[in-house]
Design a protein around this motif. Sequence first.
Motif, PDB file in Angstrom:
ATOM      1  N   GLY A  81      56.585 -43.311 -87.131  1.00  0.00           N
ATOM      2  CA  GLY A  81      56.465 -44.625 -86.683  1.00  0.00           C
ATOM      3  C   GLY A  81      57.384 -44.919 -85.479  1.00  0.00           C
ATOM      4  N   THR A  82      58.206 -43.859 -84.979  1.00  0.00           N
ATOM      5  CA  THR A  82      59.158 -44.025 -83.654  1.00  0.00           C
ATOM      6  C   THR A  82      57.892 -44.646 -82.551  1.00  0.00           C
ATOM      7  N   GLY A  83      58.732 -45.328 -81.688  1.00  0.00           N
ATOM      8  CA  GLY A  83      57.900 -46.092 -80.865  1.00  0.00           C
ATOM      9  C   GLY A  83      57.578 -45.166 -79.553  1.00  0.00           C
ATOM     10  N   PHE A  84      56.510 -45.299 -78.800  1.00  0.00           N
ATOM     11  CA  PHE A  84      56.201 -44.469 -77.711  1.00  0.00           C
ATOM     12  C   PHE A  84      55.545 -45.081 -76.573  1.00  0.00           C
ATOM     13  N   VAL A 114      50.154 -46.118 -71.809  1.00  0.00           N
ATOM     14  CA  VAL A 114      49.627 -46.011 -72.942  1.00  0.00           C
ATOM     15  C   VAL A 114      50.900 -46.449 -73.979  1.00  0.00           C
ATOM     16  N   ARG A 115      50.510 -47.369 -74.917  1.00  0.00           N
ATOM     17  CA  ARG A 115      51.704 -47.510 -75.891  1.00  0.00           C
ATOM     18  C   ARG A 115      51.318 -47.452 -77.321  1.00  0.00           C
ATOM     19  N   GLY A 116      52.445 -47.017 -78.065  1.00  0.00           N
ATOM     20  CA  GLY A 116      51.973 -46.771 -79.485  1.00  0.00           C
ATOM     21  C   GLY A 116      53.170 -46.202 -80.366  1.00  0.00           C
ATOM     22  N   PHE A 117      52.722 -45.186 -81.065  1.00  0.00           N
ATOM     23  CA  PHE A 117      54.088 -44.773 -82.006  1.00  0.00           C
ATOM     24  C   PHE A 117      53.398 -43.475 -82.429  1.00  0.00           C
ATOM     25  N   LEU A 118      54.674 -42.817 -83.092  1.00  0.00           N
ATOM     26  CA  LEU A 118      54.557 -41.386 -83.277  1.00  0.00           C
ATOM     27  C   LEU A 118      53.958 -41.151 -84.861  1.00  0.00           C
ATOM     28  N   SER A 119      53.099 -40.166 -84.967  1.00  0.00           N
ATOM     29  CA  SER A 119      52.839 -39.703 -86.242  1.00  0.00           C
ATOM     30  C   SER A 119      52.797 -38.115 -86.166  1.00  0.00           C
ATOM     31  N   VAL A 177      51.629 -28.014 -87.351  1.00  0.00           N
ATOM     32  CA  VAL A 177      52.091 -29.089 -87.704  1.00  0.00           C
ATOM     33  C   VAL A 177      52.752 -29.780 -86.536  1.00  0.00           C
ATOM     34  N   GLN A 178      52.184 -30.677 -85.782  1.00  0.00           N
ATOM     35  CA  GLN A 178      52.668 -31.318 -84.761  1.00  0.00           C
ATOM     36  C   GLN A 178      52.859 -32.942 -84.859  1.00  0.00           C
ATOM     37  N   VAL A 179      54.084 -33.394 -83.969  1.00  0.00           N
ATOM     38  CA  VAL A 179      54.332 -34.698 -83.938  1.00  0.00           C
ATOM     39  C   VAL A 179      53.556 -34.969 -82.427  1.00  0.00           C
ATOM     40  N   PHE A 180      52.854 -36.229 -82.460  1.00  0.00           N
ATOM     41  CA  PHE A 180      52.085 -36.445 -81.633  1.00  0.00           C
ATOM     42  C   PHE A 180      51.887 -38.286 -81.548  1.00  0.00           C
ATOM     43  N   ALA A 181      51.376 -38.716 -80.507  1.00  0.00           N
ATOM     44  CA  ALA A 181      51.363 -40.181 -80.403  1.00  0.00           C
ATOM     45  C   ALA A 181      50.131 -40.654 -80.609  1.00  0.00           C
ATOM     46  N   GLU A 182      49.959 -41.738 -81.752  1.00  0.00           N
ATOM     47  CA  GLU A 182      48.774 -42.590 -81.783  1.00  0.00           C
ATOM     48  C   GLU A 182      48.823 -43.716 -80.779  1.00  0.00           C
ATOM     49  N   ALA A 183      47.934 -43.782 -79.762  1.00  0.00           N
ATOM     50  CA  ALA A 183      48.027 -44.960 -78.935  1.00  0.00           C
ATOM     51  C   ALA A 183      47.422 -46.306 -79.321  1.00  0.00           C
ATOM     52  N   ALA A 184      48.148 -47.122 -79.601  1.00  0.00           N
ATOM     53  CA  ALA A 184      47.757 -48.701 -80.358  1.00  0.00           C
ATOM     54  C   ALA A 184      47.325 -49.423 -78.835  1.00  0.00           C
ATOM     55  N   SER A 185      47.697 -49.117 -78.067  1.00  0.00           N
ATOM     56  CA  SER A 185      47.043 -49.908 -76.838  1.00  0.00           C
ATOM     57  C   SER A 185      47.050 -49.111 -75.426  1.00  0.00           C
ATOM     58  N   LEU A 186      45.911 -49.021 -74.972  1.00  0.00           N
ATOM     59  CA  LEU A 186      45.557 -48.154 -73.744  1.00  0.00           C
ATOM     60  C   LEU A 186      45.079 -49.140 -72.843  1.00  0.00           C
TER      61      LEU A 186
END
Length: 338
Positions: free
Chosen positions: A76-79, A88-93, A105-114
Amino acid sequence: SKHNNGTVPTPLTNYLDTQYFGEISIGSPAQTFNVVFDTGSANLWVPSQSCSPFSTACFTHNRYDASRSRTYIENGTGFSIQYASGNVRGFLSEDVVVVGGIPVVQVFAEAASLSAMPFIFAKFDGVMGMGYPNVAIDGITPVFDRIMSQHVLKEEVFSVYYSRDPKHSPGGELVLGGTDPNYYTGNFNYMDTRQTGKWEVTMKGVSVGMEMHFCTEGCTAVIDTGSSYITGPASSVSALMKTIGAQLDESGYKVNCDSVKSLPSVTFHLGGQEYSLTHEDYILWQSQVEGDVCTVTFRGLDVPPPTGPIWILGANFIARYYTEFDRRNNRIGFATAV
Ligand SMILES: CC(C)(C)OC(=O)N[C@@H]1CNC[C@H](C(=O)N(Cc2cccc(Cl)c2Cl)C2CC2)C1
């Protein structure tokens, strides 16, 4: 799990010689994505299922759906990433990411807006940064670092082949753990990366024919698998383009296709070797309804100090020179691509 001989190939697709991308999967069951393996960045991001349906760049691409993955771990951390031409804006999963059959097992960003620009032109879904950890936004350990710590690779290197012809198959190949002799001839020439922890080297000069010279005092060259073109300081590129009679229009530098055969080579002096590009390497020849268009694959880009002034050697350079990125020895190797 054992991987052939500790080297793991991933075939790449070549879209118009400007976008090269390969498939990864995230989650269980696997959700597949096409990503650019980008040495100019160090984060993994893919479009998110939570992306606004009004975002064109989002609904035209594959999107990660956390609710469908039993191995999803919330963060849920911002990105956010600010590119030259968009963001690219989103949050970490966190979830299981599989590259070339290797799971991490990887922390990556989900782009909620592109941003529509430039991502509506992207044939790929997301980006897997292959850069050093110190370039990673939010201090996330990059995928390749997590793979290295599994000790499944023969060598702590990865190599990139980009084909020069979209009809060629495969359009390219990323090898984790080594090189693929099918795609280069001769020996590798190596040069140390600058101590900045980026895939960049000191360049000794850029020349056109025998008279024109740039970067005469030395400058920095970034070897960037995620950039389509070669960029250099705007003044140098504009002088270079003037020499070859190229005109700048809204979509870049163009030359008259009739003059292409007589264009000079452009030579990059790196690590004691000379790497020349001929018009075959730096002209993008497109036959269009209104006639042929010949684009010069150089762009002017002024990067402010202390990072700049820099030259960025992108896909059109890598397509000519097969490139090995060596994390063990912090060096880059070039060999002539087939
Ligand atoms: C500072 C920091 C944010 C880390 O810088 C970078 O990430 N710098 C990246 C360096 N490598 C190229 C990246 C880039 O420009 N694109 C956009 C792109 C490139 C080619 C073709 C298309 Cl269509 C597109 Cl959208 C990403 C896809 C790789 C930016």
